[in-house]
Design a protein around this motif. Structure first.
Motif, PDB file in Angstrom:
ATOM      1  N   ALA A  19       0.866  -1.061   0.079  1.00  0.00           N
ATOM      2  CA  ALA A  19      -0.037   0.058   0.067  1.00  0.00           C
ATOM      3  C   ALA A  19       1.039   1.397  -0.060  1.00  0.00           C
ATOM      4  CB  ALA A  19      -1.016  -0.031   1.288  1.00  0.00           C
ATOM      5  N   GLU A  20       1.774   1.113   0.649  1.00  0.00           N
ATOM      6  CA  GLU A  20       2.714   2.385   0.739  1.00  0.00           C
ATOM      7  C   GLU A  20       3.508   2.483  -0.449  1.00  0.00           C
ATOM      8  OE1 GLU A  20       4.944   5.599   2.574  1.00  0.00           O
ATOM      9  OE2 GLU A  20       3.108   4.629   3.015  1.00  0.00           O
ATOM     10  N   ILE A  21       3.936   1.433  -1.222  1.00  0.00           N
ATOM     11  CA  ILE A  21       4.600   1.544  -2.438  1.00  0.00           C
ATOM     12  C   ILE A  21       3.695   2.342  -3.403  1.00  0.00           C
ATOM     13  CG2 ILE A  21       5.441   0.035  -4.255  1.00  0.00           C
ATOM     14  CD1 ILE A  21       6.662  -1.775  -2.093  1.00  0.00           C
ATOM     15  N   ALA A  22       2.358   1.735  -3.437  1.00  0.00           N
ATOM     16  CA  ALA A  22       1.414   2.195  -4.272  1.00  0.00           C
ATOM     17  C   ALA A  22       0.895   3.614  -3.925  1.00  0.00           C
ATOM     18  CB  ALA A  22      -0.048   1.501  -4.291  1.00  0.00           C
ATOM     19  N   ARG A  23       1.103   4.093  -2.854  1.00  0.00           N
ATOM     20  CA  ARG A  23       0.886   5.663  -2.424  1.00  0.00           C
ATOM     21  C   ARG A  23       1.882   6.472  -3.090  1.00  0.00           C
ATOM     22  NH1 ARG A  23       2.409   9.383   0.754  1.00  0.00           N
ATOM     23  NH2 ARG A  23       3.889   8.019   1.626  1.00  0.00           N
ATOM     24  N   LEU A  24       3.181   5.896  -2.834  1.00  0.00           N
ATOM     25  CA  LEU A  24       4.449   6.713  -3.217  1.00  0.00           C
ATOM     26  C   LEU A  24       4.545   6.599  -4.925  1.00  0.00           C
ATOM     27  CD1 LEU A  24       6.945   5.167  -0.789  1.00  0.00           C
ATOM     28  CD2 LEU A  24       6.143   7.470  -0.867  1.00  0.00           C
ATOM     29  N   ALA A  26       1.778   6.948  -6.890  1.00  0.00           N
ATOM     30  CA  ALA A  26       0.830   7.833  -7.204  1.00  0.00           C
ATOM     31  C   ALA A  26       1.176   9.280  -7.094  1.00  0.00           C
ATOM     32  CB  ALA A  26      -0.345   7.368  -6.462  1.00  0.00           C
ATOM     33  N   GLU A  27       1.976   9.196  -5.845  1.00  0.00           N
ATOM     34  CA  GLU A  27       2.554  10.532  -5.549  1.00  0.00           C
ATOM     35  C   GLU A  27       3.732  11.213  -6.591  1.00  0.00           C
ATOM     36  OE1 GLU A  27       5.077  12.165  -1.670  1.00  0.00           O
ATOM     37  OE2 GLU A  27       2.989  11.187  -1.156  1.00  0.00           O
ATOM     38  N   VAL A  28       4.502  10.230  -6.879  1.00  0.00           N
ATOM     39  CA  VAL A  28       5.735  10.352  -7.756  1.00  0.00           C
ATOM     40  C   VAL A  28       5.040  10.895  -9.312  1.00  0.00           C
ATOM     41  CG1 VAL A  28       7.432   9.633  -9.340  1.00  0.00           C
ATOM     42  CG2 VAL A  28       7.377   9.059  -6.996  1.00  0.00           C
ATOM     43  N   GLU A  33       3.564  14.753 -13.359  1.00  0.00           N
ATOM     44  CA  GLU A  33       2.506  15.631 -14.292  1.00  0.00           C
ATOM     45  C   GLU A  33       2.421  16.964 -13.843  1.00  0.00           C
ATOM     46  OE1 GLU A  33      -2.120  15.730 -14.812  1.00  0.00           O
ATOM     47  OE2 GLU A  33      -1.288  13.735 -13.616  1.00  0.00           O
ATOM     48  N   ARG A  34       2.721  17.426 -12.737  1.00  0.00           N
ATOM     49  CA  ARG A  34       2.686  18.723 -12.330  1.00  0.00           C
ATOM     50  C   ARG A  34       3.983  19.482 -12.720  1.00  0.00           C
ATOM     51  NH1 ARG A  34       1.124  19.333  -6.371  1.00  0.00           N
ATOM     52  NH2 ARG A  34       3.279  19.389  -5.860  1.00  0.00           N
TER      53      ARG A  34
END
Length: 200
Positions: A19-24, A26-28, A33-34
């Motif tokens: 879950a932490e890997i998936a969250r990171l 998504a954050e990256v 994109e930004r």
């Protein structure tokens, strides 16, 4: 702790890690994109749909290198609007902004995807035409000048004409993009001086 409890604890820790890997990830992805959006904005004019000076000069430098490497023709057009100060003085800055947006839209609508349009600042615009020599550049400038006059811009329900002085400089092995730009700018000022009505 028995074997089953150990397995349950390990599975829970593994799920947390996933879950932490998936969250990171998504954050990256969101940050990437930004950053890409910010980079694109850094190359575009804040008011008009044209490139800003930075963005246009980057395109011009790439195109110049391409022309030199492959022996391709290109023409650079430099436009300074005629009488633009009068638009701002008589109708206000909002009208001036509307005129600048209309000019950028007109230029973009009349070039190909391989070409580029930039706003150098104020009421000065540039267009680089690929696979076009001096003659094609002058003909394009003539047609754009006519379109500026006939299309103009709409302000408070009224269509007002615009005029402009174009300088045209074909690629001729210029040392760099700034040299090419200054040559087109100088050609524009010669044209403007030859037309006294353009300086008002």
């Amino acid at each position: 702790m028995n074997h089953l409890a150990e397995q349950t604890t390990a599975a829970g820790a593994d799920a947390e890690s996933q879950a932490e890997i998936a969250r990171l990830r998504a954050e990256v992805a969101a940050l990437t994109e930004r950053a890409e959006r910010a980079e694109a904005l850094a190359d575009h004019d804040v008011l008009t749909p044209a490139l800003n000076r930075r963005g246009f000069m980057a395109v011009l430098a790439r195109n110049l290198a391409y022309c030199r490497r492959h022996g391709v023709e290109a023409a650079l057009l430099y436009l300074d609007l005629d009488g633009f100060k009068g638009v701002n003085d008589d109708l206000g800055h909002a009208a001036g902004d509307a005129a600048l947006i209309a000019v950028a839209e007109l230029l973009l609508a009349n070039v190909r995807e391989s070409d580029a349009v930039g706003r150098m600042g104020g009421d000065e615009f540039t267009v680089v035409l690929m696979n076009a020599g001096a003659e094609e550049g002058r003909e394009k400038a003539r047609r754009l000048s006519e379109a500026l006059n006939s299309d103009g811009f709409v302000w408070e329900g009224e269509r007002l004409p615009l005029g402009g002085s174009f300088g045209v400089r074909a690629f001729a092995g210029q040392a760099d993009a700034e040299v090419w730009l200054s040559e087109a700018d100088a050609a524009m000022w010669l044209r403007k001086k030859a037309r006294p009505e353009a300086t008002r």
